[in-house]
Design an enzyme around this catalytic site. Structure first.
Site, short mmCIF file in Angstrom:
data_model
loop_
_atom_site.label_atom_id
_atom_site.label_comp_id
_atom_site.label_asym_id
_atom_site.label_seq_id
_atom_site.Cartn_x
_atom_site.Cartn_y
_atom_site.Cartn_z
N GLU A 1 0.89 -1.17 0.00
CA GLU A 1 0.00 0.00 0.00
C GLU A 1 0.91 1.21 0.00
O GLU A 1 1.75 1.35 0.89
CB GLU A 1 -0.92 -0.01 1.22
N CYS B 1 -1.58 8.92 4.16
CA CYS B 1 -1.57 8.57 2.73
C CYS B 1 -2.87 9.02 2.09
O CYS B 1 -2.93 9.28 0.90
CB CYS B 1 -1.39 7.07 2.58
P1 NAD Z 1 9.10 5.24 3.04
O1 NAD Z 1 8.85 4.60 1.74
O2 NAD Z 1 10.18 6.24 3.14
O3 NAD Z 1 9.45 4.12 4.12
C1 NAD Z 1 8.64 2.99 4.29
C2 NAD Z 1 9.49 1.85 4.80
O4 NAD Z 1 10.42 1.49 3.78
C3 NAD Z 1 10.29 2.20 6.03
O5 NAD Z 1 10.33 1.09 6.90
C4 NAD Z 1 11.66 2.49 5.46
O6 NAD Z 1 12.70 2.28 6.38
C5 NAD Z 1 11.73 1.48 4.33
N1 NAD Z 1 12.70 1.85 3.32
C6 NAD Z 1 13.08 3.08 2.92
N2 NAD Z 1 14.02 3.00 1.97
C7 NAD Z 1 14.24 1.70 1.74
C8 NAD Z 1 15.09 0.98 0.88
N3 NAD Z 1 15.93 1.59 0.04
N4 NAD Z 1 15.05 -0.36 0.92
C9 NAD Z 1 14.22 -0.99 1.75
N5 NAD Z 1 13.39 -0.37 2.61
C10 NAD Z 1 13.40 0.96 2.60
O7 NAD Z 1 7.71 5.81 3.54
P2 NAD Z 1 7.38 6.63 4.87
O8 NAD Z 1 7.97 7.98 4.75
O9 NAD Z 1 7.66 5.84 6.08
O10 NAD Z 1 5.79 6.72 4.76
C11 NAD Z 1 5.17 7.64 3.92
C12 NAD Z 1 4.73 6.99 2.63
O11 NAD Z 1 3.91 5.88 2.90
C13 NAD Z 1 3.87 7.93 1.79
O12 NAD Z 1 4.20 7.78 0.43
C14 NAD Z 1 2.45 7.44 2.06
O13 NAD Z 1 1.53 7.74 1.05
C15 NAD Z 1 2.68 5.97 2.20
N6 NAD Z 1 1.62 5.33 2.97
C16 NAD Z 1 0.67 4.63 2.30
C17 NAD Z 1 -0.38 4.03 2.99
C18 NAD Z 1 -1.44 3.26 2.26
O14 NAD Z 1 -2.21 2.57 2.90
N7 NAD Z 1 -1.51 3.35 0.95
C19 NAD Z 1 -0.44 4.14 4.38
C20 NAD Z 1 0.57 4.84 5.04
C21 NAD Z 1 1.60 5.43 4.32
#
Ligand code: NAD
Length: 542
Positions: A293, A327
């Site tokens: 998501e 999100c």
């Molecule tokens: P993010 O993508 O920066 O991080 C999410 C996770 O991925 C974290 O655990 C992070 O450590 C990990 N991550 C980051 N870089 C990585 C890499 N290179 N390799 C592997 N893992 C990695 O997102 P965020 O800032 O924590 O959250 C915000 C984002 O999440 C926004 O885009 C938001 O829209 C989305 N979001 C979506 C939903 C949904 O249900 N659609 C819900 C909540 C948040």
């Protein structure tokens, strides 16, 4: 002896406490906050039930007070990751053979613990670590997480009860095996509930899991682990690891037994992980299940027949609660020319009353954005608009990171519907409005549908039923969660299963039966009570 068909208690959504002035809950929550704010928490990594501390740590600092340290979290090495996977695989057999009602009971107990003795601790950790005000913390880390645990247990029962028909002399059965191998849960900073649900949902269905929380959610992640351990989760079933996300993911995703990714976060990171999985495909024992998501550019579309105060309230709550870091947050709006003047006055009056600051002060509606990277990105966007010819800042535009990462609720007026901030996810308290000619309302719907790569949430406001009907049809692929005369945020487990398609994810609807179905691999069993003894069918007689 389990010789009865148990039923899971019928779930009801956890009542949301008001935290009104003078309430007991407000007093208890602030007491927990103050105590935790002055203490130092040490967050370990958890492998095989053991809390592991090393001297490789990073500090945890509240986004609203980034010079204040409230503790540290431990950084995993590649050996820790290997051990976490081994620990999962060793725990697997006993866990999947544990009677389902015992597995369910662990999560029902976890829900009861959060509802009771852990409520203020998990809410305070979310307020401190993720800068949520007390109401935003309550609806997330208490209520939504409790709902995920309670409702998922009921969905498990529904899945297991779903059985095929049988013809005479035959008994057909389906069993819902967990996946072979282990699941990897990668969770975002913005919802403590999502962080808890992503490892818990596959585990409830009998899987074992390596969980990597976000670096910006470590305080409340620790409380989730405490609750699960107290609820009786056996060792090794969930192994929580933190540290360098790229290193951890690379180590996990190259393992032969990797069998599922449960991800929530940005579209960019999800695509990166999917590509990594694809590169390792020949190496895996099974095709991994991929559930993600991801981002959104959520719209509010308004018809001239809509009501100003209703639209204005939805925009303010939808765009600025939790600093727009949902999100589902409203981040682009389409307003008819005939309403703009009145709506602008309404928004201006309301925004003048909004206070920005620490969540420790009850009257602050808006708190800090999560970290420096996010703050800088938002500031860049604001400065970009200040220098742009085809957009203006109507409200807000201020920011200050002297103490915390504070960005004022900001409303941009775009002169063209495909202006940069109408398309890109900013993930902060910034709303862009495009004003359209009333007569062109139908033409704007194509813009709503095609301006961004996402399709997560969207809201329409109208009184005319024929318009509601038509727009609902025309925007059928523009959002996975579609709201009529309501803000696009605030989905409730069991009521509005959540998720979007296109660039917003695989739309497996967190907190629903559809999501849990991704974590099982059904086995069909046919038993023949009187098998045939001769191969010859009657038609073979000439
Ligand atoms: P993010 O993508 O920066 O991080 C999410 C996770 O991925 C974290 O655990 C992070 O450590 C990990 N991550 C980051 N870089 C990585 C890499 N290179 N390799 C592997 N893992 C990695 O997102 P965020 O800032 O924590 O959250 C915000 C984002 O999440 C926004 O885009 C938001 O829209 C989305 N979001 C979506 C939903 C949904 O249900 N659609 C819900 C909540 C948040």
């Amino acid at each position: 002896m389990s010789n009865a068909f148990y039923t899971v208690p019928t779930p009801v959504n956890e009542p949301v406490k008001s935290y009104a002035k003078g309430s007991l809950e407000r007093k208890l929550l602030f007491e927990a906050y103050d105590e935790m704010y002055e203490k130092q928490v040490a967050v370990p990594i958890y492998i095989n039930g053991e809390a592991i501390f090393t001297d490789q740590v990073k500090e945890i600092k509240p986004p609203h007070d980034h010079n204040h340290v409230v503790g540290t979290y431990t950084l995993a090495t590649t050996d820790h990751i290997k051990n976490a996977i081994t620990s999962c695989l060793e725990a697997k057999l006993a866990w999947e053979h544990m009677p389902w009602q015992d597995r369910a009971a662990i999560f029902l107990k976890a829900a009861a613990l959060i509802s009771g003795p852990y409520r203020y601790k998990i809410n305070a950790a979310t307020m401190i670590g993720q800068s949520k005000n007390m109401y935003q913390a309550e609806i997330d880390s208490a209520c939504e997480l409790i709902d995920f645990f309670n409702f998922n247990a009921k969905f498990l029962e529904e899945i297991y009860a779903s059985q095929p028909i049988s013809s005479e002399g035959i008994w057909n059965r389906t069993e819902y095996r967990p996946l072979e191998g282990f699941v990897y849960a990668v969770t975002p900073f913005n919802f403590t509930a999502i962080a808890g649900n992503l490892p818990a949902a596959p585990v409830l269905m009998g899987n074992v899991c390596v969980w990597k929380p976000s670096e910006s959610q470590m305080y409340s992640a620790q409380v989730i682990m405490e609750v699960l351990i107290e609820a009786g989760l056996p060792k090794g079933v969930i192994n929580m690891v933190s540290g360098n996300p790229a290193m951890i993911s690379e180590e996990v995703l190259k393992h032969k037994e990797f069998s599922g990714l449960h991800f929530t976060g940005s579209t960019q990171v999800f695509k990166h992980l999917w590509k990594q999985i694809a590169l390792n495909l020949d190496h895996y024992k099974s095709y991994p299940k991929i559930v993600g998501e991801t981002g959104g550019k959520d719209f509010v579309w308004v018809h001239p027949s809509a009501d100003v105060a209703t639209v204005g309230t939805a925009l303010i709550r939808g765009a600025f609660e939790y600093q727009g870091q949902k999100c589902s947050a409203a981040s682009r709006a389409y307003i008819p020319q005939s309403m703009w003047h009145a709506l602008k006055t309404y928004l201006g009056d309301q925004l003048a009353t909004i206070k920005v600051g620490t969540p420790r002060e009850a009257s602050n509606f808006v708190n800090a954005v999560i970290h420096k990277v996010s703050f800088n990105k938002l500031v860049d966007s604001i400065e970009f608009v200040k220098n742009a010819d085809d957009a203006t800042i109507e409200f807000g535009g201020g920011y200050d990171n002297a103490k915390g990462y504070f960005v004022d609720p900001t409303i941009i007026l775009a002169k063209k519907p495909d202006f940069k901030t109408m398309k890109e996810e900013l993930f902060g308290p910034i709303l862009t409005i495009y004003v359209y000619e009333d007569a062109a309302w139908e033409a704007t719907l194509a813009q709503v549908d095609q301006t961004s790569e996402y399709a997560l949430t969207g809201a329409i406001f109208a009184k005319e039923r024929s318009v509601i009907n038509k727009v609902t049809k025309l925007l059928s692929n523009s959002a996975g969660n579609f709201y009529i005369n309501d803000k696009p945020t605030g989905a409730v487990v069991g009521q509005q299963p959540f998720g979007g398609a296109r660039g917003s994810g695989t739309n497996d609807k967190a907190g629903s039966i559809y999501n849990l179905l991704r974590w099982v691999s059904p086995r069909t069993i046919k038993e023949n009570f009187v098998p045939p003894t001769n191969y010859k069918y009657p038609f073979l007689e000439s």
